[in-house]
Design a protein around this motif. Structure first.
Motif, mmCIF file in Angstrom:
data_model
loop_
_atom_site.group_PDB
_atom_site.id
_atom_site.type_symbol
_atom_site.label_atom_id
_atom_site.label_comp_id
_atom_site.label_asym_id
_atom_site.label_seq_id
_atom_site.Cartn_x
_atom_site.Cartn_y
_atom_site.Cartn_z
ATOM 1 N N LEU A 159 36.291 35.661 47.448
ATOM 2 C CA LEU A 159 36.765 35.785 45.931
ATOM 3 C C LEU A 159 35.638 36.877 45.512
ATOM 4 C CD1 LEU A 159 36.701 32.080 44.761
ATOM 5 C CD2 LEU A 159 38.637 33.401 44.650
ATOM 6 N N PRO A 160 36.331 37.770 44.514
ATOM 7 C CA PRO A 160 35.362 38.779 44.139
ATOM 8 C C PRO A 160 34.055 37.914 43.569
ATOM 9 C CG PRO A 160 37.435 38.803 42.985
ATOM 10 C CD PRO A 160 37.538 37.551 43.898
ATOM 11 N N VAL A 161 33.076 38.744 43.338
ATOM 12 C CA VAL A 161 31.842 37.982 43.030
ATOM 13 C C VAL A 161 31.674 38.515 41.328
ATOM 14 C CG1 VAL A 161 29.173 38.270 42.852
ATOM 15 C CG2 VAL A 161 30.507 38.148 45.140
ATOM 16 N N ALA A 162 31.202 37.558 40.610
ATOM 17 C CA ALA A 162 31.193 37.738 39.196
ATOM 18 C C ALA A 162 29.910 36.921 38.699
ATOM 19 C CB ALA A 162 32.422 37.470 38.502
ATOM 20 N N ALA A 163 30.007 36.458 37.409
ATOM 21 C CA ALA A 163 28.788 35.536 37.027
ATOM 22 C C ALA A 163 29.202 34.342 36.072
ATOM 23 C CB ALA A 163 27.972 36.694 36.023
ATOM 24 N N SER A 164 30.499 34.060 36.468
ATOM 25 C CA SER A 164 31.004 32.891 35.402
ATOM 26 C C SER A 164 30.626 31.422 36.017
ATOM 27 C CB SER A 164 32.509 32.939 35.309
ATOM 28 O OG SER A 164 32.858 31.920 34.730
ATOM 29 N N VAL A 165 31.218 31.109 37.288
ATOM 30 C CA VAL A 165 30.970 29.956 37.983
ATOM 31 C C VAL A 165 29.918 30.160 39.154
ATOM 32 C CG1 VAL A 165 31.865 28.278 39.214
ATOM 33 C CG2 VAL A 165 33.145 28.932 37.213
ATOM 34 N N VAL A 166 28.794 29.430 39.329
ATOM 35 C CA VAL A 166 27.995 29.520 40.357
ATOM 36 C C VAL A 166 28.508 28.529 41.577
ATOM 37 C CG1 VAL A 166 25.726 29.269 41.127
ATOM 38 C CG2 VAL A 166 26.036 30.377 38.751
#
Length: 159
Positions: free
Chosen positions: A150-157
């Motif tokens: 999955l692309p890394v983001a900052a929504s769910v850890v």
């Protein structure tokens, strides 16, 4: 998600017969996803691995093992969160491989054949991939590895 799955697994009644080991990054990794949906996908994948490791007698080989791991890697310069579910079971028969992600194509008599299909749809909807291959884990047989990227983001850890 890994911590939540591990807690859920450890509270099973009756206790699971195949040991699941967890490893991951030393820091949290964020992705844009619903935590419960990711937990459901992980539960499906571990459940499939457990079923593959249980012989008809119901008692798994003491060497049977499932490993769940979280990694971060760069694909074409973009960071990806990679979740792996590996087992050292019998592997997937070549005759089943073309049908793994087809709806209503069960791998076991008690199965509806929707788990991998729905899991892949969910992961693809998040801009990710779900792939299945042979496992490098040592054991009496070939084994299977399922990789979610999955692309890394900052929504769910995912921890």
């Amino acid at each position: 998600v890994l911590g939540a799955h591990q807690a859920q697994y450890e509270q099973c009644d009756p206790p699971q017969t195949v040991r699941v080991e967890y490893s991951g990054n030393t820091y949290p990794v964020g992705v844009h996803a619903d935590e419960n949906q990711l937990l459901n996908v992980l539960t499906e994948l571990v459940s499939n691995a457990q079923a593959a490791l249980l012989p008809p007698s119901g008692e798994p080989d003491k060497r049977s093992r499932i490993h769940v791991a979280l990694r971060v890697r760069l694909d074409a310069g973009a960071p990806r969160a990679v979740l792996l579910v590996e087992d050292n079971g019998p592997g997937i028969p070549a005759s089943r491989e073309p049908f793994l992600f087809e709806p209503f194509s069960p791998g076991r008599p008690s199965d509806m054949g929707l788990g991998l299909y729905l899991s892949r749809l969910l992961i693809q909807g998040l801009g990710g991939t779900l792939a299945i291959g042979g496992s490098p884990l040592p054991g009496p047989t070939a084994g299977t590895v399922v990789e979610i990227s999955l692309p890394v983001a900052a929504s769910v850890v995912i921890e």
